[in-house]
Design an enzyme around this catalytic site. Structure first.
Site, PDB file in Angstrom:
ATOM      1  N   ILE A   1       0.824  -1.209   0.000  1.00  4.01           N
ATOM      2  CA  ILE A   1       0.000   0.000   0.000  1.00  4.01           C
ATOM      3  C   ILE A   1       0.866   1.270   0.000  1.00  4.01           C
ATOM      4  O   ILE A   1       1.571   1.575   0.973  1.00  4.01           O
ATOM      5  CB  ILE A   1      -0.990   0.011   1.187  1.00  4.01           C
ATOM      6  CG1 ILE A   1      -1.813  -1.289   1.176  1.00  4.01           C
ATOM      7  CG2 ILE A   1      -1.894   1.243   1.139  1.00  4.01           C
ATOM      8  CD1 ILE A   1      -2.527  -1.621  -0.146  1.00  4.01           C
TER       9      ILE A   1
ATOM     10  N   GLU B   1      -6.679   7.108 -12.719  1.00  2.00           N
ATOM     11  CA  GLU B   1      -5.494   6.513 -12.095  1.00  2.00           C
ATOM     12  C   GLU B   1      -4.438   6.154 -13.141  1.00  2.00           C
ATOM     13  O   GLU B   1      -3.253   6.383 -12.947  1.00  2.00           O
ATOM     14  CB  GLU B   1      -5.870   5.213 -11.380  1.00  2.00           C
ATOM     15  CG  GLU B   1      -6.798   5.403 -10.219  1.00  2.00           C
ATOM     16  CD  GLU B   1      -7.108   4.067  -9.550  1.00  2.00           C
ATOM     17  OE1 GLU B   1      -8.225   3.933  -9.084  1.00  2.00           O
ATOM     18  OE2 GLU B   1      -6.234   3.183  -9.518  1.00  2.00           O
TER      19      GLU B   1
END
Ligand SMILES: Cc1cc2nc3c(=O)[nH]c(=O)nc-3n(C[C@H](O)[C@H](O)[C@H](O)COP(=O)(O)OP(=O)(O)OC[C@H]3O[C@@H](n4cnc5c(N)ncnc54)[C@H](O)[C@@H]3O)c2cc1C
Length: 389
Positions: A166, A253
């Site tokens: 992450i 994105e």
């Protein structure tokens, strides 16, 4: 009289019109003063710290494309692009502004009014660093396989599970967490919860992962053990919307990943031109060898093609018509090309190109993951192929 052709007209991005004329210089000054001198230290400690986020927020350089009513600068993706370009052409890959902005866009596009008011102004000020927690040890490309579970208990959801890889994971103060609210329903049982992490019982950040590149980026493992979040933090307020929400924001994105690739190629080309014009071998500069000229010509050409393509994609995004297949083409082709071009730049640096103190070396290592995250390039080809009918 020289027979050399006139130098090519410098390519001026059509998106940098008068409105944006001053922004690159302002961002560039900030990056040179506040980021470049700290990059070595950040790479050693594996994160950029919170202070730079607060400073960037105070300057108005975060969430530039959010409406002013939610604390943003009221600009559009052209403003965002300037910040990505000024950092990534200098190889500053630790500052995860892309993921921060994507997180903010999930809230903007899918959140309730209360969620937008609660989170977005603080994200724009850099008081909350954002992250997106989708990937798990057992599920990356195939997100339907995630196992992190959120069960409703009174006015709360209780989260159990873990996430891996992450971006901004160590510094994150708000994150989009993809969970299963109804495992029996497959994709329709997937939801997104907004999790504010400071002092949250049961939430734990694991290791900052030891990566091939992006050394200043705090890519982390996250653990959730009976973590309670208010039911009011369900993104959009309805269960089962997670997959739809994820799919809707993918072109944005992918554009960010591709744009980072273009900026890196432009920075590497400049650094390599400077290096070969100084370095001497066999009584002349490396720049004078025909091979060097041809390699630089190839890098310049590929970089220009990528730039023209990305500018077109940005224009399409601004006009609300950037489709998934085109964004996937940009992400796949530009990041593949980025890696090939960075390889050429490393080669032209000789042994110094293998030393981390050189920009192209760090960029080469950083480039590798561009083909993996944001949806792997194989998944991009899958999406492009589907669009061909
Ligand atoms: C530095 C870094 C930062 C990251 N940041 C984040 C983040 O912020 N948030 C987040 O949630 N995730 C993040 N990720 C995770 C990233 O998005 C995943 O690693 C990626 O989606 C691939 O998933 P996987 O690692 O599980 O690989 P897998 O899905 O196991 O893929 C393994 C291989 O199989 C191929 N493959 C899989 N399915 C297919 C198919 N249908 N057809 C053909 N080939 C296929 C893949 O292309 C790949 O080559 C990050 C990863 C890294 C390394």
């Amino acid at each position: 009289m020289s027979n050399a052709p006139a130098p090519p007209r410098p390519y001026v991005s059509p998106r940098l019109g008068e409105v944006l004329a001053l922004l690159p210089a302002a961002v560039s000054r900030f990056v040179e003063a506040e980021m470049v001198p700290n990059d070595e230290h950040w790479r050693q400690q594996k994160h950029v710290g919170h202070e730079i986020w607060r400073k960037a927020g105070a300057q108005g350089f975060l969430c530039t494309d959010l409406p002013a009513e939610y604390g943003g600068a009221g600009g559009d993706f052209r403003h965002e692009a300037v910040v990505y370009e000024e950092t990534l052409r200098r190889g500053l890959s630790g500052f995860g502004q892309g993921v921060h902005s994507i997180c903010a866009h999930y809230i903007l596009n899918h959140g309730t009014e209360e969620q937008k008011q609660r989170f977005l102004p603080r994200m724009a000020r850099g008081e909350l660093v954002g992250a997106i927690a989708m990937t798990e040890p057992g599920a990356g490309s195939d997100l339907q396989g995630i196992r992190t579970r959120a069960e409703r208990d009174g006015d709360d959801y209780v989260i159990n599970g873990s996430k891996i890889f992450i971006t901004n994971g160590y510094l994150a103060e708000v994150m989009i967490v993809v969970v299963k609210t109804d495992p029996a329903q497959g994709a329709r049982g997937t939801s997104i919860l907004l999790v504010e992490t400071p002092n949250l019982p049961g939430y734990r950040v694991g290791r900052i992962l030891d990566k091939m590149g992006m050394k200043a980026q705090d890519t982390s493992e996250l653990f959730f053990e009976d973590v309670r979040v208010p039911a009011a933090n369900l993104l959009g307020g309805r269960e089962g919307q997670g997959f739809y929400q994820l799919m809707a924001d993918l072109p944005y994105e992918r554009l960010i990943v591709a744009l980072g690739g273009v900026a890196a190629m432009e920075g590497a080309l400049q650094a390599t031109k400077e290096y070969v014009s100084q370095r001497k071998a066999f009584g002349r500069t490396v720049a004078e060898f025909q091979n060097t000229k041809f390699k630089l010509a190839e890098v310049a050409t590929h970089t220009r093609i990528a730039r023209v393509f990305i500018d077109r994609c940005i224009q399409d995004l601004l006009e609300g018509r950037l489709d998934t297949a085109t964004a996937s083409m940009a992400k796949y082709w530009i990041t593949d090309t980025q890696q090939q071009m960075l390889d050429e730049c490393v080669q032209l640096h000789g042994g110094y190109g293998y030393m981390n103190e050189y920009l192209v070396t760090r960029m080469f290592a950083d480039a590798r993951v561009q083909r993996i995250y944001g949806g792997t390039n194989e998944i991009m080809k899958e999406l492009i192929a589907r669009s061909l009918g």
